[in-house]
Scaffold this active site. Structure first.
Site, PDB file in Angstrom:
ATOM      1  N   ASP A  32       3.180  -6.378   3.406  1.00  0.00           N
ATOM      2  CA  ASP A  32       2.811  -5.270   4.290  1.00  0.00           C
ATOM      3  C   ASP A  32       3.182  -5.578   5.738  1.00  0.00           C
ATOM      4  O   ASP A  32       2.453  -5.245   6.665  1.00  0.00           O
ATOM      5  CB  ASP A  32       1.308  -4.956   4.151  1.00  0.00           C
ATOM      6  N   GLU A  40      -4.782   2.006   2.573  1.00  0.00           N
ATOM      7  CA  GLU A  40      -4.888   0.870   3.498  1.00  0.00           C
ATOM      8  C   GLU A  40      -5.045   1.351   4.925  1.00  0.00           C
ATOM      9  O   GLU A  40      -5.743   0.738   5.726  1.00  0.00           O
ATOM     10  CB  GLU A  40      -3.645  -0.022   3.373  1.00  0.00           C
ATOM     11  N   GLU A  41      -4.389   2.447   5.254  1.00  0.00           N
ATOM     12  CA  GLU A  41      -4.318   2.855   6.658  1.00  0.00           C
ATOM     13  C   GLU A  41      -5.646   3.307   7.252  1.00  0.00           C
ATOM     14  O   GLU A  41      -5.914   3.092   8.421  1.00  0.00           O
ATOM     15  CB  GLU A  41      -3.279   3.987   6.839  1.00  0.00           C
ATOM     16  N   ASP A  66       6.329   0.554   6.572  1.00  0.00           N
ATOM     17  CA  ASP A  66       4.865   0.472   6.418  1.00  0.00           C
ATOM     18  C   ASP A  66       4.383   1.581   5.514  1.00  0.00           C
ATOM     19  O   ASP A  66       4.115   2.683   5.975  1.00  0.00           O
ATOM     20  CB  ASP A  66       4.198   0.553   7.795  1.00  0.00           C
ATOM     21  N   HIS A  74       0.836  -1.209   0.000  1.00  0.00           N
ATOM     22  CA  HIS A  74       0.000   0.000   0.000  1.00  0.00           C
ATOM     23  C   HIS A  74       0.866   1.253   0.000  1.00  0.00           C
ATOM     24  O   HIS A  74       1.888   1.334   0.684  1.00  0.00           O
ATOM     25  CB  HIS A  74      -1.029   0.003   1.128  1.00  0.00           C
ATOM     26  N   HIS A  82       3.662   2.981  12.340  1.00  0.00           N
ATOM     27  CA  HIS A  82       2.807   4.172  12.509  1.00  0.00           C
ATOM     28  C   HIS A  82       3.471   5.270  13.342  1.00  0.00           C
ATOM     29  O   HIS A  82       2.775   6.063  13.987  1.00  0.00           O
ATOM     30  CB  HIS A  82       1.465   3.799  13.176  1.00  0.00           C
TER      31      HIS A  82
END
Lengths: 461, 461
Positions: free
Chosen positions: A357, A329-330, A295, A283, A427
């Site tokens: 991912d 995606e997030e 990520d 993603h 994140h």
């Protein structure tokens, strides 16, 4: 990380001879060696990742960075002479953080600033911030036991750590992340005015780790933020020392109207079945204050690299191979949903989809979701991967973005790298390019290329 | 990283039932789970490593840092209430770098500074430095083919890179490191006045990686330095453009008289055979400009932790367990030799020794050197390690420091972690604490504790 080596090995042992003629095994083994040699000696993925993380940078859905990332990855695939490069339209949510959050703990005469980050999707605090007594809970049972009387007007602090004894850190994440996803609404139902959630990492440091929350319909939308683990430890200690401890936080986040964006698709056309597809993907979006190196910048450049490796080695696929950069995606999965919808509408038969991912770490295997026969076929290839450190094909699922393809009968797979470091960066602002090992990244891309090759050559039935 | 999973798995399969009663297997499995849980949730190794790398810092044999490291690790083991903590005398070489080296390339009108580091054991340049035309070679054959006429008075530049396609990066190192070890003397034999060696890493960056050279007796001792890989690429390019390219370098290194130092030993006394020993160890010395986080601070703190874990879990060993910090692995191996000599002189029967000196990365297995029967016995325990990601017991050797115990019939073992990142940092200034993952470090220490437990309980015969 829990593995069932013996069963995998035995299965490989029993089925290898049935699946491969010896000459095929040798030819496959030689070709896969070429894939890995090329990736390790002339790979492109690391430099692509450098630019994606450092020139493009953060790329939350709807942001200018996300738009730039679309252009950047399209340009790469055009430059690499993929047969076809296209943008697929998708409307995505547009949540913005606004100015940097403020937060401090008030305990007796102490006022201590702590690092927080609004959770993705959270509303802002009222202007001037929210200040209230803070109540620590470990889980929803404990919260509910407190009842409205004790929760009303307070800020709820969800402080259950990820379990460090889980070898697979995704399991530890799975055991704690409900606090972030549903905690704010659970607290709101009892009248809380805010929620503070311990960051989802086993490390003790000063980085708040954001991530999406999901407001339950019918519960009030209260502002919610992640606090760094050091901040959480301190807050917990101060509450124990002084039950009247308060926290103040102010955040400015808001959800703007949806924005037109894109999935980015690059193709190598199939020579026999051009309307049948095998996908590798990651993603493209990241969180707004993160370079998104692991990520999921890694998954994006590995996907491009997997297709590129087969191309530069002169492999002519039977089916059409696609590298797909999924958007959003997030905080929405709109890209994954739009991709599957389009595939269905256009009657594009998707044989298999492989997502990366879980970070650009040393690859250890592939997760496989399919029928027992499909799974057994893929597991029978294990021996071709063990020379490269991938011991286990099978356990684990497919990725989030490719999930919507499941109902179309697509075999869903995911590259499974070592998970020990993933949540150190997940994140958070420290998910930067320098945390990625060139060789580990390349080994993952090569593994995906090898799997793409085997699925294209032998099918999954 | 080359692995023979099927054979290992089959061996494990065939011999597990023969070696263990089911109850033992279950008990061992439960105890090993406790070891890992304790390491991951209450481990001490990471904080020890923080202090060893950041408070003690660099600790080349003979230096004040090395002396401080001796005190620091002794203090840890005293604080952890090991049954016995002792210092073993050992005389070590004392090579010093002196002031920071200077180097630049002279090509046409260009003068470009490049990062170099004197090789360990190298002599200084003459005062004012050495400047000469530089000749690039890939190997000793090429050098010898040039002959004295072309080499005399020149600086030889050894520029064969480590092979990036080797999955096991130690193999790639093994295929290139002779340039550093023996290159300077090979060049001196033909009259060269200096040697510059490409740093031993597959990365392209600006860190020179030092390491020992070995002057051949009878060849002149010429000054020799490592150049960063970016520097090497540049130098090679400039030589191609202009064969008259020169390099200038000045270094100030010298070898001082030997210094009294120590191996540091911590014991947990055996209840049945106190005069029989099982060792876990790493080497305490590092290079002079490196924190030595992976090489080999990690191995030291993992060794202490392995013994500590068994202690805090209440395990009463049959044999005496020792954590040994060997001094002087980097440029002499005097600690390892002294340790084995002492064991022989005191008639201490060493059953097995396990070294960790491949970095604090995710553990993948153990190397075993012993008789076929000893090896088979240890391999039969594979199934107890696979839940933690260690798939392969057997392939690979023992470590350098424990090697001298080999002639005494000691089984020699080495923790084998993933090798992809090791040479990014090896012998370079970027081998710092922040490059070590807490969880990876802890998993290695727990793996060593589990192996120590099994060897103590079941022996190796």
């Amino acid at each position: 990380m829990k593995r069932t080596m013996l069963s995998v090995a035995m299965l490989a042992l029993c089925s290898t001879t049935a699946t491969f003629a010896q000459s095929d095994y040798q030819a496959d083994s030689i070709f896969i060696r070429k894939i890995f040699n090329t990736a390790l000696s002339e790979g492109h993925s690391y430099e692509y990742l450098r630019d994606l993380t450092q020139k493009v940078g953060a790329r939350l859905s709807g942001s200018a960075g996300a738009a730039k990332a679309v252009e950047y990855t399209r340009d790469i695939m055009v430059k690499e002479n993929f047969d076809n490069v296209l943008l697929q339209n998708v409307m995505v949510p547009h949540w913005v953080r606004g100015a940097k959050e403020k937060a401090y703990i008030l305990s007796g005469k102490q006022k201590i600033v702590v690092p927080i980050a609004a959770l993705g999707g959270s509303v802002a605090t009222p202007k001037g911030g929210t200040k209230a007594k803070v109540i620590e809970v470990q889980n929803f049972q404990e919260l509910r036991a407190l009842g409205t009387d004790k929760v009303k007007g307070k800020i709820i602090f969800f402080n259950r750590p990820m379990d460090p004894t889980k070898l697979n850190t995704f399991e530890a994440y799975g055991g704690a992340v409900e606090q972030r996803g549903y905690g704010p609404s659970e607290a709101a139902k009892l009248g809380a005015v805010g929620a503070i959630v311990r960051s989802m990492t086993t490390r003790l440091d000063d980085f708040p780790h954001t991530g999406s929350l999901r407001y339950a319909s019918g519960a009030g939308m209260i502002p919610a933020a992640a606090i760094s683990t050091n901040g959480a430890e301190l807050l917990s200690k101060l509450i124990k020392e002084n039950p009247d401890t308060e926290i103040y936080f102010e955040q400015y986040s808001e959800t703007l109207p949806d924005v037109a964006s894109h999935n980015v698709i690059g193709e190598l056309k199939g020579s026999e079945n051009p309307a049948k597809y095998i996908v590798v993907g990651g993603h493209l979006d990241s969180w707004d204050f993160a370079q998104g190196a692991h990520d999921d910048g890694s998954g994006c450049v590995q996907s491009i690299e997997a297709v590129r490796l087969l191309k530069v080695l002169g492999y002519k696929p039977k089916n059409t191979l696609r590298a797909v950069m999924f958007m959003n995606e997030e905080n929405g999965l709109k890209g994954g949903i739009a991709y599957a919808d389009s595939a269905k509408n256009k009657n594009e038969k998707h044989i298999a989809a492989i997502e990366s991912d879980r970070g650009g770490f040393i690859p250890l295997g592939f997760g496989v979701v399919g029928t027992p026969a499909q799974k057994a076929k893929i597991v029978s290839w294990t021996k071709l991967f063990t020379p490269y450190g991938l011991y286990e094909l099978g356990p684990g699922g497919g990725g989030a973005d490719i999930g919507p393809l499941g109902p179309q009968g697509t075999v869903l797979m995911e590259l499974i790298p070592d998970s020990q470091r993933y949540f150190d960066y997940h994140h958070a602002a420290n998910d930067t390019f320098d945390k990625v090992s060139k060789r580990e990244l390349e080994l993952g891309g090569a593994s995906m290329a090898a799997m793409l090759y085997l699925i294209d050559k032998y099918g999954v039935e």
